[in-house]
Scaffold this motif. Structure first.
Motif, short mmCIF file in Angstrom:
data_model
loop_
_atom_site.label_atom_id
_atom_site.label_comp_id
_atom_site.label_asym_id
_atom_site.label_seq_id
_atom_site.Cartn_x
_atom_site.Cartn_y
_atom_site.Cartn_z
N GLY B 146 -16.52 -18.51 -13.49
CA GLY B 146 -16.73 -19.40 -14.63
C GLY B 146 -17.58 -20.62 -14.36
O GLY B 146 -17.89 -21.37 -15.27
N SER B 147 -17.97 -20.86 -13.07
CA SER B 147 -18.79 -22.04 -12.78
C SER B 147 -20.22 -21.86 -13.26
O SER B 147 -20.71 -20.74 -13.40
N ILE B 148 -20.87 -23.00 -13.49
CA ILE B 148 -22.28 -22.98 -13.90
C ILE B 148 -23.15 -23.11 -12.66
O ILE B 148 -22.87 -23.91 -11.78
N ALA B 149 -24.21 -22.31 -12.59
CA ALA B 149 -25.20 -22.43 -11.51
C ALA B 149 -26.57 -22.19 -12.12
O ALA B 149 -26.67 -21.79 -13.28
N THR B 150 -27.65 -22.45 -11.34
CA THR B 150 -29.00 -22.26 -11.92
C THR B 150 -29.21 -20.82 -12.35
O THR B 150 -29.86 -20.57 -13.35
N THR B 151 -28.68 -19.87 -11.57
CA THR B 151 -28.86 -18.47 -11.94
C THR B 151 -27.70 -17.94 -12.78
O THR B 151 -27.63 -16.76 -13.06
N ALA B 152 -26.78 -18.81 -13.16
CA ALA B 152 -25.68 -18.42 -14.07
C ALA B 152 -25.47 -19.55 -15.07
O ALA B 152 -24.45 -20.23 -15.05
N PRO B 153 -26.45 -19.78 -15.95
CA PRO B 153 -26.37 -20.95 -16.83
C PRO B 153 -25.26 -20.87 -17.88
O PRO B 153 -24.87 -21.88 -18.43
N TYR B 154 -24.74 -19.65 -18.13
CA TYR B 154 -23.66 -19.51 -19.12
C TYR B 154 -22.32 -19.25 -18.45
O TYR B 154 -21.39 -18.75 -19.07
N GLY B 155 -22.23 -19.51 -17.17
CA GLY B 155 -20.97 -19.31 -16.47
C GLY B 155 -21.01 -18.08 -15.59
O GLY B 155 -21.63 -17.07 -15.93
N ASN B 156 -20.33 -18.18 -14.45
CA ASN B 156 -20.34 -17.09 -13.48
C ASN B 156 -19.35 -16.01 -13.90
O ASN B 156 -18.19 -16.29 -14.19
N ILE B 157 -19.81 -14.76 -13.96
CA ILE B 157 -18.90 -13.67 -14.35
C ILE B 157 -18.48 -12.82 -13.15
O ILE B 157 -17.79 -11.83 -13.29
N GLU B 158 -18.92 -13.25 -11.93
CA GLU B 158 -18.52 -12.51 -10.72
C GLU B 158 -17.29 -13.17 -10.11
O GLU B 158 -17.08 -14.36 -10.27
N HIS B 159 -16.52 -12.36 -9.40
CA HIS B 159 -15.35 -12.94 -8.73
C HIS B 159 -15.71 -13.36 -7.32
O HIS B 159 -16.45 -12.66 -6.64
N PRO B 160 -15.21 -14.51 -6.89
CA PRO B 160 -15.64 -15.04 -5.59
C PRO B 160 -15.02 -14.31 -4.40
O PRO B 160 -14.05 -13.58 -4.52
N PHE B 161 -15.62 -14.57 -3.27
CA PHE B 161 -15.31 -13.98 -1.99
C PHE B 161 -14.24 -14.86 -1.32
O PHE B 161 -14.41 -16.06 -1.28
N ASP B 162 -13.17 -14.29 -0.82
CA ASP B 162 -12.19 -15.08 -0.06
C ASP B 162 -12.39 -14.78 1.42
O ASP B 162 -11.86 -13.82 1.95
N ILE B 163 -13.21 -15.62 2.07
CA ILE B 163 -13.62 -15.36 3.46
C ILE B 163 -12.42 -15.40 4.41
O ILE B 163 -12.34 -14.62 5.35
N CYS B 164 -11.49 -16.31 4.16
CA CYS B 164 -10.37 -16.46 5.09
C CYS B 164 -9.49 -15.21 5.11
O CYS B 164 -9.10 -14.74 6.18
N ASN B 165 -9.21 -14.68 3.92
CA ASN B 165 -8.38 -13.48 3.89
C ASN B 165 -9.13 -12.27 4.44
O ASN B 165 -8.51 -11.38 5.03
N LEU B 166 -10.45 -12.27 4.29
CA LEU B 166 -11.26 -11.18 4.87
C LEU B 166 -11.16 -11.23 6.40
O LEU B 166 -10.88 -10.22 7.05
N ALA B 167 -11.33 -12.44 6.96
CA ALA B 167 -11.27 -12.58 8.42
C ALA B 167 -9.89 -12.23 8.94
O ALA B 167 -9.74 -11.65 10.02
N LYS B 168 -8.88 -12.58 8.16
CA LYS B 168 -7.50 -12.27 8.53
C LYS B 168 -7.31 -10.76 8.60
O LYS B 168 -6.74 -10.22 9.55
N ALA B 169 -7.84 -10.07 7.58
CA ALA B 169 -7.71 -8.61 7.54
C ALA B 169 -8.47 -7.96 8.68
O ALA B 169 -8.08 -6.91 9.18
N LEU B 170 -9.58 -8.60 9.12
CA LEU B 170 -10.37 -8.04 10.21
C LEU B 170 -9.75 -8.32 11.57
O LEU B 170 -10.25 -7.85 12.59
N GLY B 171 -8.70 -9.11 11.59
CA GLY B 171 -8.00 -9.36 12.84
C GLY B 171 -8.62 -10.43 13.70
O GLY B 171 -8.54 -10.36 14.93
N ALA B 172 -9.25 -11.43 13.08
CA ALA B 172 -9.77 -12.56 13.85
C ALA B 172 -8.60 -13.33 14.46
O ALA B 172 -7.51 -13.36 13.90
N ASN B 173 -8.85 -13.96 15.62
CA ASN B 173 -7.74 -14.60 16.32
C ASN B 173 -7.23 -15.86 15.64
O ASN B 173 -6.05 -16.16 15.70
N TYR B 174 -8.13 -16.62 15.06
CA TYR B 174 -7.70 -17.87 14.43
C TYR B 174 -8.47 -18.05 13.13
O TYR B 174 -9.70 -18.03 13.12
#
Lengths: 86, 298
Positions: B146-174
């Motif tokens: 829903g955020s506004i950006a230059t390439t999404a002037p009417y609001g973002n319709i994509e869902h964001p990336f949760d990097i921390c949970n991705l790294a957790k799933a990949l088994g990073a140490n910390y």
């Protein structure tokens, strides 16, 4: 006492906003960027917590504890992550 | 206990002062992340000749240029690949990677996934400002819905990336996520991440008043920094609310970011395993040579 590197200050005023004892204010002078760097108020309760140093994105503030006042307990230089220099 | 330094002494030790002041906009969080890193390094008391900073392209990736230590400013998204090479060539070095959200999650996404999966011994400090700030505020993979950006002037319709949970799933140490507005926990967390063997990720939510805050009407610098405090919640509280909270409480958690330590484990890193492999095979070879020599002697 705080020392401000005036050329590095960009005037975000986060230090003034976030000071827990409200000891900072804008100064009268304008630096070369055209912003007013912070300074200590005449009457202040600064206890050298060093939060302004930590929150400054431009590394412009240095906190130096004053050693003059003998009657008051001397404010010591604390590490931001805990511990006092003895 | 080591001598506690004033900020000026700290700056003398760690900053390449000729490069200052920074090019960052007023109210940007990148400088604060640098300051927390310095305090973590100061607490550890590491020799700065043994530390290498690597970065890709972006606002956050300019940070190694301001540090009085060896640094590498590499191509867009490939910071982790270069860092892996440095660690492989000289395992004595401590590799710290400064990277942005577009650099790490967007363009270098696969490098990130595989560096975390292989558990390569490095510390990644990802500064997430929700946007491609340097190029003028284009949509990043981490931009909230829903955020506004230059390439999404009417609001973002994509869902964001949760990097921390991705790294957790990949088994990073910390894995940890913090905001720049809370000063004390991130320093301790960074210290832990730097000491950790294997892959460690610390994600910082950093305000970008110019490209993100201004377009999304989040107010001036002070209001934007306050927004980050209001929209984050400790991971423990978040999990408690998600498991036992009422429907309204769960609804309120939708636009909140959980912060805290996501994962803290001790898995052997890639280079540790590699050295073990080399030692094992060398042992085998030595045995073989001894046997051959014995046969020849007979």
């Amino acid at each position: 006492m705080i020392v401000v590197n005036e050329d590095w200050c960009k005037g975000c005023n986060l230090c003034i906003e976030r000071c827990p004892v409200n000891a900072l204010e804008e100064s009268d002078t304008i630096n070369r960027r055209g912003v007013r760097p912070p300074r200590l108020k005449e009457v202040n309760e600064c206890n050298c917590c060093r939060l302004c140093e930590l929150v400054c994105p431009d590394f412009a503030i240095t906190v130096i504890p004053e050693e003059k006042k003998k009657d008051v307990k001397k404010p010591l230089l604390r590490s931001p992550v805990g511990g006092i220099n003895r | 206990m080591t001598e506690i330094k004033t900020a000026e002494e700290l700056n003398k030790k760690y900053l390449r002062e000729g490069m200052w002041p920074t090019i960052f906009c007023n109210g940007c969080g990148n400088g604060v992340v640098l300051e927390y890193t310095f305090w973590a390094l100061e607490e550890l008391g590491w020799d700065m000749d043994k530390v290498v900073f690597v970065s890709g392209i972006g606002c956050s990736s300019r940070l190694p240029g301001y540090i009085n230590a060896d640094g590498l400013h590499t191509t867009h998204g490939r910071a982790l690949a270069f860092a892996t090479g440095i660690k492989a060539a000289n395992p004595d070095l401590n590799v710290i990677v400064f990277t942005g959200d577009g650099d790490c999650a967007g363009i270098g996404g696969n490098h990130f996934i595989h560096a975390a999966r292989r558990n390569i011994d490095m510390t990644v400090i990802m500064i997430n400002n929700f946007i491609y700030g340097m190029t003028g505020g284009q949509l990043a993979p981490t931009t909230p819905f829903g955020s506004i950006a230059t390439t999404a002037p009417y609001g973002n319709i994509e869902h964001p990336f949760d990097i921390c949970n991705l790294a957790k799933a990949l088994g990073a140490n910390y894995v940890a996520r913090w905001t720049v507005t809370h000063p004390y926990q991130p320093i301790k967390s960074l210290k832990r991440a730097l000491q950790k063997k294997g892959f460690s990720l610390v994600e910082f939510l950093a305000p970008c008043p110019t490209a993100y805050g201004r377009r999304n009407k989040l107010g001036d610098i002070k209001k934007l920094w306050k927004w980050y405090e209001d929209h984050t919640i400790l991971l423990e509280d978040y999990e408690r609310i998600m498991s036992y909270g009422s429907e309204e409480e769960k609804e309120a958690m939708k636009d909140m970011f959980p912060i805290g330590v996501f994962q803290d484990i001790d898995k052997p890193g890639f280079f540790e395993e590699y050295q073990k492999l080399v030692a094992r095979l060398m042992g085998k070879n030595n045995k073989k040579t001894a046997e051959t020599e014995a046969v020849i002697k007979k």
